[in-house]
Design an enzyme around this catalytic site. Structure first.
Site, PDB file in Angstrom:
ATOM      1  N   GLY A  48      34.748  53.773  19.936  1.00 27.60           N
ATOM      2  CA  GLY A  48      35.358  54.998  19.409  1.00 27.60           C
ATOM      3  C   GLY A  48      36.779  54.755  18.929  1.00 27.60           C
ATOM      4  O   GLY A  48      37.188  55.238  17.868  1.00 27.60           O
ATOM      5  N   GLY A  66      31.372  48.811  20.425  1.00 31.16           N
ATOM      6  CA  GLY A  66      30.124  49.533  20.661  1.00 31.16           C
ATOM      7  C   GLY A  66      28.904  48.694  20.374  1.00 31.16           C
ATOM      8  O   GLY A  66      28.841  47.522  20.739  1.00 31.16           O
TER       9      GLY A  66
END
Ligand code: AMP
Length: 398
Positions: A378, A355
């Site tokens: 995630g 991310g």
């Protein structure tokens, strides 16, 4: 037991491989960052070298069950072909049914088939059993190399696995499990975690689970203000999650009880608005006045964090220290990237969760100066929380 693609005899076999080709594209459809394609090459080459045919399947964007040209994987297949000269890359306009069958039947060992976007079918995310069977008939072996979606129980990531006697993890997925798994199970101490990002809500479980193995946890980003609030401080107009203040207080107590150092920043760069050009200054965290919001960690905190990181055996980083998308509030995040690189050079094992932190380490030029950059945001968080990832569990052969 999870087998690696390296341990499977793929000669003459169609290897149905779930890759993560969900690449960022600009308005015109040009691929801005092809990391995900290059990361899949070791698995693709292993299948080709073993005499198999990689049948590649992926999602791209969120077409929500309808066929949209914008989300076609055709440009991705063309890009892949550019990276593998002399390897024919065939594109199937559909990921199941007669079109997919025809293209696959014509493909010979030494060539690759890329199937159209899985998410043109709502059945993919619904993990529909009939859709799983339609996909499964396209291959003799199932390989999952898409760590980024391994935390999702979709048809291509989990549902189809049990339909194959021969199922395995690709090289990228194996690498992720190795690095993240050994960081958690067997870290070189001192083990330091740096947790940032906007909100505390998505990171509570990871902070808790890291307390079991870390000596020190460094907190930055927007979530620091909820911790400061829990310590009774006034944080002006900074981002606060009022319903998480009590929980932040509990985490501070838990850390103390478990003898884990949970370090909250001493100083912060505050601004008059959430805007790169807003008026700004550095203040002690006890001096944040109304009308000001904290958008980065300050120089004193940077120094403290740098010292901790440089003396670590293992460092795990997830989440930016400030609003690093705005250059005037990027210094804290850049400093962490620099400290990670310095720690690596000094012999530490350094891992960047996916991310925003992966984007930051690349932006600040240190992608190749750390031990491992995870490809899954995630998924890496869920893994670090100690949860079983459905895409990984499905590969297990009892
Ligand atoms: P997350 O998705 O929770 O990991 O958060 C990443 C986002 O947090 C980035 O887009 C940052 O701009 C944002 N962020 C970091 N620090 C702050 C802050 N002090 N205030 C508001 N947003 C922040």
């Amino acid at each position: 037991m999870i087998r690696s693609i390296r341990d499977i005899d793929v000669k003459g076999k169609r290897v149905l491989t779930r890759v993560d080709f969900n690449v960022p594209q600009d308005e015109a459809g040009v691929i801005i960052d092809d990391t995900r394609i290059t990361e899949s090459l070791p698995t693709i080459r292993t299948i080709l070298d073993g005499g198999g045919i990689p049948i590649l399947m992926s999602h791209l964007g969120r077409p929500k069950g309808t066929r949209k040209v914008k989300y076609s994987l055709r440009p991705v297949a063309a890009h892949l072909a550019g990276q593998l000269p002399n390897v024919p890359v065939h594109f199937a306009d559909d990921c199941i049914g007669p079109i997919a069958h025809t293209v696959i039947e014509e493909a010979r060992p030494g060539s690759i088939v890329v199937l159209e976007n899985l998410r043109f079918y709502a059945e993919e995310e619904a993990n529909n059993a009939a859709f799983c069977r339609q996909l499964a008939v396209l291959g003799d072996v199932y390989c999952n190399d898409a760590f980024g979606t391994a935390h999702r129980a979709h048809a291509s990531t989990a549902g189809i696995a049990h339909l194959f006697a021969e199922r395995c993890a690709g090289i990228l997925l194996m690498k992720e499990l190795d690095y993240l798994g050994s960081a958690l199970a067997n870290p070189k101490h001192p083990f330091v975690a740096i947790i940032g990002g906007s909100k505390i809500s998505g990171k509570i479980d990871v902070i808790r689970s890291l307390m079991a193995s870390c000596e020190t946890i460094l907190i930055g980003g927007g979530m620091m203000f909820t911790f400061l609030k829990a310590q009774g401080m006034d944080v002006g107009d900074s981002l606060v999650e009022p319903d998480k203040i009590e929980l932040a207080g509990q985490l501070l107590e838990e850390a103390e009880a478990r003898n884990v150092r949970l370090l909250i920043p001493d100083d912060t760069v505050v601004a008059t608005a959430f805007n790169n050009d807003a008026q700004r200054k550095t203040v002690h965290v006890s001096d944040i006045r109304s009308g000001w919001m904290g958008l980065d960690i300050g120089p004193k905190t940077i120094k403290t964090f740098d010292d901790v990181i440089r003396s670590a055996g293992t460092v795990l980083w997830n989440g930016p220290m400030g609003v690093f998308e705005m250059p005037n509030f990027a210094a804290g995040t850049k400093a962490i990237a620099d400290s990670m690189a310095a720690a690596t050079a000094g012999g530490a094992v350094t891992i960047v969760g996916g991310g925003d932190s992966a984007a930051a380490i690349a932006e600040f030029g240190h992608k190749h100066h750390v031990t491992h950059v995870s490809t899954g945001g995630g998924a890496s968080l869920e893994f670090l929380e100690g949860r079983v990832l459905p895409g990984v569990a499905a590969l297990d052969i009892p």
